[in-house]
Design a protein around this motif. Structure first.
Motif, PDB file in Angstrom:
ATOM      1  N   LEU A  92       0.823  -1.200   0.000  1.00  0.00           N
ATOM      2  CA  LEU A  92       0.000   0.000   0.000  1.00  0.00           C
ATOM      3  C   LEU A  92       0.862   1.257   0.000  1.00  0.00           C
ATOM      4  O   LEU A  92       0.568   2.225  -0.703  1.00  0.00           O
ATOM      5  CB  LEU A  92      -0.940   0.001   1.215  1.00  0.00           C
ATOM      6  CG  LEU A  92      -1.911   1.154   1.315  1.00  0.00           C
ATOM      7  CD1 LEU A  92      -2.888   1.168   0.135  1.00  0.00           C
ATOM      8  CD2 LEU A  92      -2.686   1.084   2.622  1.00  0.00           C
ATOM      9  N   SER A  93       1.939   1.245   0.758  1.00  0.00           N
ATOM     10  CA  SER A  93       2.830   2.407   0.828  1.00  0.00           C
ATOM     11  C   SER A  93       3.395   2.755  -0.546  1.00  0.00           C
ATOM     12  O   SER A  93       3.420   3.921  -0.936  1.00  0.00           O
ATOM     13  CB  SER A  93       3.974   2.148   1.817  1.00  0.00           C
ATOM     14  OG  SER A  93       4.679   0.976   1.468  1.00  0.00           O
ATOM     15  N   SER A  94       3.821   1.750  -1.294  1.00  0.00           N
ATOM     16  CA  SER A  94       4.362   1.991  -2.642  1.00  0.00           C
ATOM     17  C   SER A  94       3.283   2.482  -3.589  1.00  0.00           C
ATOM     18  O   SER A  94       3.510   3.374  -4.414  1.00  0.00           O
ATOM     19  CB  SER A  94       4.990   0.719  -3.201  1.00  0.00           C
ATOM     20  OG  SER A  94       6.033   0.276  -2.380  1.00  0.00           O
ATOM     21  N   TYR A  95       2.101   1.891  -3.467  1.00  0.00           N
ATOM     22  CA  TYR A  95       0.973   2.298  -4.309  1.00  0.00           C
ATOM     23  C   TYR A  95       0.660   3.784  -4.113  1.00  0.00           C
ATOM     24  O   TYR A  95       0.546   4.545  -5.074  1.00  0.00           O
ATOM     25  CB  TYR A  95      -0.251   1.437  -3.978  1.00  0.00           C
ATOM     26  CG  TYR A  95      -1.544   1.931  -4.578  1.00  0.00           C
ATOM     27  CD1 TYR A  95      -1.829   1.751  -5.926  1.00  0.00           C
ATOM     28  CD2 TYR A  95      -2.485   2.598  -3.794  1.00  0.00           C
ATOM     29  CE1 TYR A  95      -3.012   2.201  -6.479  1.00  0.00           C
ATOM     30  CE2 TYR A  95      -3.681   3.043  -4.336  1.00  0.00           C
ATOM     31  CZ  TYR A  95      -3.935   2.852  -5.680  1.00  0.00           C
ATOM     32  OH  TYR A  95      -5.114   3.314  -6.217  1.00  0.00           O
ATOM     33  N   LEU A  96       0.535   4.203  -2.854  1.00  0.00           N
ATOM     34  CA  LEU A  96       0.209   5.605  -2.573  1.00  0.00           C
ATOM     35  C   LEU A  96       1.323   6.534  -3.025  1.00  0.00           C
ATOM     36  O   LEU A  96       1.060   7.586  -3.625  1.00  0.00           O
ATOM     37  CB  LEU A  96      -0.077   5.795  -1.084  1.00  0.00           C
ATOM     38  CG  LEU A  96      -1.362   5.158  -0.571  1.00  0.00           C
ATOM     39  CD1 LEU A  96      -1.450   5.282   0.945  1.00  0.00           C
ATOM     40  CD2 LEU A  96      -2.584   5.754  -1.234  1.00  0.00           C
ATOM     41  N   ALA A  97       2.555   6.178  -2.729  1.00  0.00           N
ATOM     42  CA  ALA A  97       3.697   7.015  -3.127  1.00  0.00           C
ATOM     43  C   ALA A  97       3.729   7.193  -4.639  1.00  0.00           C
ATOM     44  O   ALA A  97       3.969   8.296  -5.141  1.00  0.00           O
ATOM     45  CB  ALA A  97       5.000   6.409  -2.620  1.00  0.00           C
TER      46      ALA A  97
END
Length: 186
Positions: A92-97
């Motif tokens: 999720l962190s990579s997706y949002l970034a």
């Protein structure tokens, strides 16, 4: 001109904001959860008129760039949960970034500062509200809901549900109409 609108959480919200813009004779180029693109450039007086119109129906214009970014994160998470069967190829962190083109550490610090909760906790709250919604409809089994919301197991969903709500999904189904929270209030 791009305008950011807080509390747009569903398709009806998009329609309501679009109606206001049309009533004010603005040309909508694009409208999504939390973001509107209109052809016109608004002066301060026109922007204030628009602000009053959207606030009258429970929305808020966001002027602050940081608050706009937090609203964008929230919209991305809501859209993700509203898709039929979602899975992420990356965390999720990579997706949002990637979606907002910012470093995740900056995003999480900003989100926590403005919302007084972490992105992860907010996302869990959203997921639980979505579980409540799906339980209320009664069309899916708990196992199907588990799959749809990308939980690893029914036990994991049930444990998280109980931790957040204080009751099991089964107990919720017995008292359900009284325990839902509007997503825009999270």
């Amino acid at each position: 001109m791009r305008i950011y609108v807080k509390n747009m959480v569903c398709h009806r919200c998009i329609l309501a904001v679009e109606q206001i813009l049309q009533k004010l004779n603005y040309t909508v180029v694009d409208i999504q959860l939390g973001k509107v693109e209109i052809q016109e450039q608004l002066d301060d007086k026109a922007l204030e008129q628009l602000r009053q119109q959207v606030e009258a129906i429970g929305f808020e214009l966001l002027d602050d760039k940081e608050r706009q970014l937090v609203a964008q994160i929230k919209s991305l998470l809501i859209r993700l949960l509203q898709s039929e069967h979602w899975t992420l190829e990356t965390p999720l962190s990579s997706y949002l970034a990637e979606q907002v083109n910012r470093d995740y550490l900056y995003l999480t610090q900003l989100f926590s500062q403005i919302e007084s909760t972490t992105i992860e906790q907010y996302f869990i709250q959203l997921k639980i509200e979505r579980v409540k919604e799906l339980l209320t409809y009664g069309e899916l089994t708990l196992k199907e809901i588990t799959f749809r919301l990308n939980y690893s197991s029914v036990a994991h969903l049930s444990a998280q549900f109980k931790k957040i709500t204080g009751m099991t999904p089964t107990a919720f189904k017995q008292v359900m109409p009284h325990h839902r929270t509007q997503i825009d209030l999270l």
